[in-house]
Design a protein around this motif. Structure first.
Motif, PDB file in Angstrom:
ATOM      1  N   UNK A 134     -19.104   0.850 -39.557  1.00 50.68           N
ATOM      2  CA  UNK A 134     -19.587  -0.255 -40.381  1.00 50.68           C
ATOM      3  C   UNK A 134     -20.980  -0.700 -39.939  1.00 50.68           C
ATOM      4  N   UNK A 135     -21.239  -0.664 -38.640  1.00 54.49           N
ATOM      5  CA  UNK A 135     -22.561  -1.027 -38.133  1.00 54.49           C
ATOM      6  C   UNK A 135     -23.599  -0.020 -38.639  1.00 54.49           C
ATOM      7  N   UNK A 136     -23.249   1.273 -38.602  1.00 55.72           N
ATOM      8  CA  UNK A 136     -24.164   2.314 -39.079  1.00 55.72           C
ATOM      9  C   UNK A 136     -24.391   2.179 -40.583  1.00 55.72           C
ATOM     10  N   UNK A 137     -23.329   1.887 -41.320  1.00 57.38           N
ATOM     11  CA  UNK A 137     -23.473   1.721 -42.766  1.00 57.38           C
ATOM     12  C   UNK A 137     -24.347   0.499 -43.073  1.00 57.38           C
ATOM     13  N   UNK A 138     -24.176  -0.584 -42.298  1.00 56.34           N
ATOM     14  CA  UNK A 138     -25.006  -1.776 -42.479  1.00 56.34           C
ATOM     15  C   UNK A 138     -26.472  -1.453 -42.225  1.00 56.34           C
ATOM     16  N   UNK A 139     -26.735  -0.677 -41.178  1.00 54.73           N
ATOM     17  CA  UNK A 139     -28.107  -0.316 -40.827  1.00 54.73           C
ATOM     18  C   UNK A 139     -28.722   0.572 -41.902  1.00 54.73           C
ATOM     19  N   UNK A 140     -27.917   1.460 -42.495  1.00 52.96           N
ATOM     20  CA  UNK A 140     -28.400   2.294 -43.592  1.00 52.96           C
ATOM     21  C   UNK A 140     -28.800   1.443 -44.785  1.00 52.96           C
ATOM     22  N   UNK A 141     -27.964   0.465 -45.144  1.00 52.46           N
ATOM     23  CA  UNK A 141     -28.279  -0.408 -46.272  1.00 52.46           C
ATOM     24  C   UNK A 141     -29.507  -1.266 -45.989  1.00 52.46           C
ATOM     25  N   UNK A 142     -29.673  -1.676 -44.730  1.00 52.03           N
ATOM     26  CA  UNK A 142     -30.875  -2.404 -44.366  1.00 52.03           C
ATOM     27  C   UNK A 142     -32.107  -1.523 -44.596  1.00 52.03           C
ATOM     28  N   UNK A 143     -31.978  -0.233 -44.259  1.00 53.93           N
ATOM     29  CA  UNK A 143     -33.066   0.704 -44.519  1.00 53.93           C
ATOM     30  C   UNK A 143     -33.359   0.827 -46.001  1.00 53.93           C
ATOM     31  N   UNK A 144     -32.310   0.882 -46.832  1.00 54.00           N
ATOM     32  CA  UNK A 144     -32.507   0.948 -48.282  1.00 54.00           C
ATOM     33  C   UNK A 144     -33.264  -0.282 -48.777  1.00 54.00           C
TER      34      UNK A 144
END
Length: 363
Positions: free
Chosen positions: A142-152
């Motif tokens: 979930x942390x990695x997915x959150x960081x990916x969305x922050x990148x988006x």
């Protein structure tokens, strides 16, 4: 509305407090013994109600009013912050589901370019936990997915390079997914990093990365087709219009086979720009007409891209130059309204190039 994936005594106590009931009245409300409630209150997260009682608690929470739901979430958040402050580790059981729900909501917000709301949903969790929080694999995912969305979000706002940029967020998320052993996610982030390279002007590097990913079995067939389309985009920006058009056309056929109308429409938009670059304005207008009439989404980002491409094509013909400027003005207003800085910069670049091309030459 609050939901609980797995009840423990901690969540049960929070529900009792949210409903503003005594131990006795809460026991009667659920139809269980007072001793059972007392056990939950004493052991908290160290005890779990039986499966049939879990279902009773689900029903009690579902029937609670909105004010009780808000109190329930508040009590659990306060407990979670206290546990985190004491260094007791990662998310509580109830938080996983709330975190997942918030990320799903962030995806929708990003698709609508509601950046402020998406940012609040993402940072709520990135601020709550960090990589020293004792996260298990689910928490790390979930942390990695959150960081990916922050990148988006950063990419769509034009923050492409630097320590607070899409590039940094994507690289961090890629490292985490690699640690978790999820190759598909790693490849998707390689694709996102290639987009960043293209946006920052590294067209040859981006094209090479796209070409590699277009045949990468870690990616889905749709993502491979997107990579093929973006090969064409990078080539077109670099002036290789003929080859770019052939690559894009192959990707367009792939999207048609996959029944992906949104990608199919976007591919026609990019084909239009490639033909504009090659000087074939008739084909450019043909393809942009298809893209505008078949756009599968009314998202502000795509509307700006379509209007920008249309304006760029119209500007290329002296007979339609005024219409092109009007269309670009419309795209610029929409980009400004939604904070699409990268798109605004692109529009200004097109205007400047057009003014330079139309300026009379001095003898």
């Amino acid at each position: 509305m609050a939901t609980v994936h797995h009840w423990t005594g901690l969540e049960a106590r929070a529900l009792r407090l949210a409903l503003r009931m005594s131990v006795r009245s809460f026991a009667g409300h659920l139809g269980v013994g007072i001793r059972t409630i007392s056990k939950w209150e004493k052991l908290l997260a160290a005890t779990e109600p039986r499966q049939d009682t879990q279902a009773i608690l689900d029903t009690a929470l579902a029937r609670a009013d909105a004010a009780a739901h808000l109190r329930f979430e508040t009590f659990l958040s306060e407990v979670g912050r206290a546990i985190y402050a004491e260094g007791a580790g990662g998310p509580l059981a109830w938080e996983y589901e709330s975190w997942t729900d918030d990320l799903d909501r962030a995806v929708v917000a990003l698709s609508r370019q509601d950046f402020a709301f998406a940012d609040s949903l993402i940072r709520r969790w990135l601020g709550r936990f960090n990589l020293r929080s004792g996260l298990d694999d689910k928490g790390l995912y979930l942390f990695a997915r959150s960081t990916t969305l922050l990148g988006d979000l950063q990419r769509d706002q034009g923050a492409v390079l630097g320590p607070l940029s899409a590039q940094h967020s994507y690289a961090s998320a890629k490292s985490l997914f690699g640690q978790l052993g999820i190759p598909r996610r790693v490849a998707q982030l390689d694709l996102s990093l290639a987009v960043v390279a293209e946006m920052s002007g590294k067209l040859e590097i981006a094209a090479q990365q796209y070409e590699s990913l277009a045949v990468d079995d870690r990616l889905s067939r749709r993502d491979r087709a997107r990579a093929r389309l973006w090969v064409g985009t990078a080539l077109s920006k670099d002036g290789n219009y003929s080859y770019a058009s052939r690559v894009m056309l192959a990707a367009t056929r792939e999207f048609e086979d996959l029944a992906e109308p949104e990608d199919w429409s976007v591919a026609h938009q990019k084909l239009a720009l490639a033909h504009r670059g090659a000087g074939d304005l008739a084909k450019a207008l043909h393809f942009i007409g298809i893209a505008r009439s078949t756009a599968a989404t009314d998202a502000p980002m795509q509307r700006v891209r379509l209007e920008t491409a249309h304006g760029h094509i119209l500007l290329s013909d002296p007979a339609t130059r005024d219409d092109g400027l009007t269309t670009l003005d419309k795209a610029a207003r929409l980009a400004g309204q939604f904070g699409l800085s990268h798109q605004l910069a692109s529009i200004e670049g097109i205007r400047a190039m057009s003014e330079g091309a139309s300026a009379p030459r001095r003898r």
